[in-house]
Design a protein around this motif. Structure first.
Motif, mmCIF file in Angstrom:
data_model
loop_
_atom_site.group_PDB
_atom_site.id
_atom_site.type_symbol
_atom_site.label_atom_id
_atom_site.label_comp_id
_atom_site.label_asym_id
_atom_site.label_seq_id
_atom_site.Cartn_x
_atom_site.Cartn_y
_atom_site.Cartn_z
ATOM 1 N N LEU A 1 11.405 10.618 5.411
ATOM 2 C CA LEU A 1 10.156 11.352 5.636
ATOM 3 C C LEU A 1 9.469 10.998 6.965
ATOM 4 O O LEU A 1 8.387 11.529 7.267
ATOM 5 C CB LEU A 1 9.159 11.142 4.486
ATOM 6 C CG LEU A 1 9.643 11.523 3.080
ATOM 7 C CD1 LEU A 1 8.574 11.169 2.045
ATOM 8 C CD2 LEU A 1 9.969 13.005 2.989
ATOM 9 N N ALA A 2 10.082 10.105 7.757
ATOM 10 C CA ALA A 2 9.408 9.627 8.963
ATOM 11 C C ALA A 2 9.128 10.735 9.964
ATOM 12 O O ALA A 2 8.157 10.658 10.733
ATOM 13 C CB ALA A 2 10.236 8.516 9.617
ATOM 14 N N PRO B 1 5.776 8.229 4.536
ATOM 15 C CA PRO B 1 6.366 7.124 5.318
ATOM 16 C C PRO B 1 5.343 6.061 5.712
ATOM 17 O O PRO B 1 4.937 5.921 6.862
ATOM 18 C CB PRO B 1 6.941 7.849 6.540
ATOM 19 C CG PRO B 1 6.078 9.057 6.710
ATOM 20 C CD PRO B 1 5.730 9.490 5.314
ATOM 21 N N THR B 2 4.917 5.299 4.714
ATOM 22 C CA THR B 2 4.021 4.164 4.879
ATOM 23 C C THR B 2 4.755 2.912 4.416
ATOM 24 O O THR B 2 5.833 3.015 3.809
ATOM 25 C CB THR B 2 2.756 4.342 4.029
ATOM 26 O OG1 THR B 2 3.122 4.229 2.644
ATOM 27 C CG2 THR B 2 2.103 5.698 4.279
ATOM 28 N N ASN C 1 -4.062 7.775 -7.507
ATOM 29 C CA ASN C 1 -3.895 8.631 -6.322
ATOM 30 C C ASN C 1 -3.288 7.905 -5.117
ATOM 31 O O ASN C 1 -3.678 8.129 -3.975
ATOM 32 C CB ASN C 1 -5.196 9.348 -5.929
ATOM 33 C CG ASN C 1 -6.340 8.465 -5.476
ATOM 34 O OD1 ASN C 1 -7.266 8.210 -6.253
ATOM 35 N ND2 ASN C 1 -6.336 8.012 -4.235
ATOM 36 N N LYS C 2 -2.321 7.030 -5.388
ATOM 37 C CA LYS C 2 -1.641 6.319 -4.311
ATOM 38 C C LYS C 2 -0.142 6.586 -4.386
ATOM 39 O O LYS C 2 0.433 6.716 -5.469
ATOM 40 C CB LYS C 2 -1.873 4.804 -4.412
ATOM 41 C CG LYS C 2 -3.338 4.384 -4.422
ATOM 42 C CD LYS C 2 -4.021 4.680 -3.108
ATOM 43 C CE LYS C 2 -5.462 4.189 -3.114
ATOM 44 N NZ LYS C 2 -6.167 4.514 -1.857
ATOM 45 N N ILE C 3 0.472 6.680 -3.195
ATOM 46 C CA ILE C 3 1.930 6.754 -3.157
ATOM 47 C C ILE C 3 2.479 5.337 -3.065
ATOM 48 O O ILE C 3 1.766 4.420 -2.645
ATOM 49 C CB ILE C 3 2.422 7.620 -1.964
ATOM 50 C CG1 ILE C 3 1.979 7.031 -0.615
ATOM 51 C CG2 ILE C 3 1.932 9.025 -2.098
ATOM 52 C CD1 ILE C 3 2.985 6.156 0.041
ATOM 53 N N HIS D 1 7.983 3.067 2.074
ATOM 54 C CA HIS D 1 9.282 2.591 2.557
ATOM 55 C C HIS D 1 9.882 1.505 1.669
ATOM 56 O O HIS D 1 11.108 1.362 1.618
ATOM 57 C CB HIS D 1 9.158 2.093 3.993
ATOM 58 C CG HIS D 1 9.066 3.195 5.008
ATOM 59 N ND1 HIS D 1 9.750 4.386 4.884
ATOM 60 C CD2 HIS D 1 8.364 3.281 6.176
ATOM 61 C CE1 HIS D 1 9.485 5.156 5.926
ATOM 62 N NE2 HIS D 1 8.645 4.518 6.719
ATOM 63 N N LYS D 2 9.060 0.756 0.970
ATOM 64 C CA LYS D 2 9.613 -0.216 0.018
ATOM 65 C C LYS D 2 10.581 0.476 -0.930
ATOM 66 O O LYS D 2 11.702 -0.001 -1.170
ATOM 67 C CB LYS D 2 8.504 -0.813 -0.857
ATOM 68 C CG LYS D 2 7.508 -1.707 -0.230
ATOM 69 C CD LYS D 2 6.534 -2.108 -1.340
ATOM 70 C CE LYS D 2 5.279 -2.720 -0.812
ATOM 71 N NZ LYS D 2 4.325 -3.022 -1.901
#
Length: 230
Positions: free
Chosen positions: A205-206, A8-9, A50-52, A13-14
């Protein structure tokens, strides 16, 4: 079914919002970036940076599974899959894409730096705080001037440019922003906040996210863990 590997970043969230807006069936799989889940071989196989977030769509363009990383690319893919939120004519699509690139190249990186140096940096560096706070204000000014002319960033219609930009503006206070200075952006922010799909998307996921106070988590996110050979 679309599996979205996320957290939940703003960038997570996009994609959560886009999936909700499009009404697609999806499953959110948490990648706890404070615990280092983003460095597992399984995740790196679909997100080599390695990024969400990253997604795996079991029903890709040729009927076969496809995996994608980079939130902007995922938004474009989902817009193409559904025919939603990109525009109809070539002119509309390119206009939407330029504002999406504005978010990817400017809003996300610069607001992220403002947030980091204002909130998370272990040592307060006045130069960095001033530099990125001023850049945040400049970017909000660009957004505000555009929204003085059109209801949404790319014109009269809500698009992936708005979906990409909105989550980053939710942390406006941490970026040193006063909405009173950006009334058109505030009108846009309030309208998007009230969309049912957006309300659902920002809850994905918040409940798993905790305040970032653990030194180990900070090292994983900001320290030497980022630079280890994998």
């Amino acid at each position: 079914m679309i599996d979205v590997y996320s957290w939940p970043t703003p960038n997570g969230h996009k994609v959560h919002i886009m999936l909700e807006e499009c009404g697609l069936d999806y499953r959110a799989i948490p990648i706890d970036i404070g615990a280092g889940d983003q460095f597992t071989s399984e995740f790196l196989s679909i997100s080599p940076n390695n990024k969400i977030p990253a997604i795996v769509d079991s029903d890709g363009p040729d009927g076969k599974p496809i995996s994608l990383f980079e939130s902007g690319a995922i938004l474009i893919y989902l817009a193409g899959k559904t025919g939603l939120f990109l525009g109809n004519s070539d002119r509309e699509k390119f206009n939407t894409l330029q504002w999406l690139m504005f978010q990817m190249g400017g809003v996300g990186p610069m607001l992220g730096q403002a947030h980091h140096f204002r909130i998370y940096a272990p040592t307060k560096i006045d130069y960095a705080v001033d530099r990125y706070t001023n850049e945040a204000k400049r970017l909000y000014g660009v957004i505000d001037r555009q929204l003085a002319k059109t209801p949404y960033l790319a014109g009269d219609e809500y698009t992936i440019a708005d979906i990409a930009t909105f989550p980053w503006t939710r942390s406006f206070a941490n970026q040193g922003i006063d909405w009173a200075d950006f009334p058109n952006a505030k009108r846009w922010f309030d309208e998007i906040s009230s969309r049912p799909a957006v309300e659902r998307g920002v809850k994905v996921l918040a409940d798993l996210r905790k305040p970032l106070t653990d030194d180990k988590a900070k090292d994983i996110l900001f320290g030497s863990s980022q630079y280890q050979k994998r």
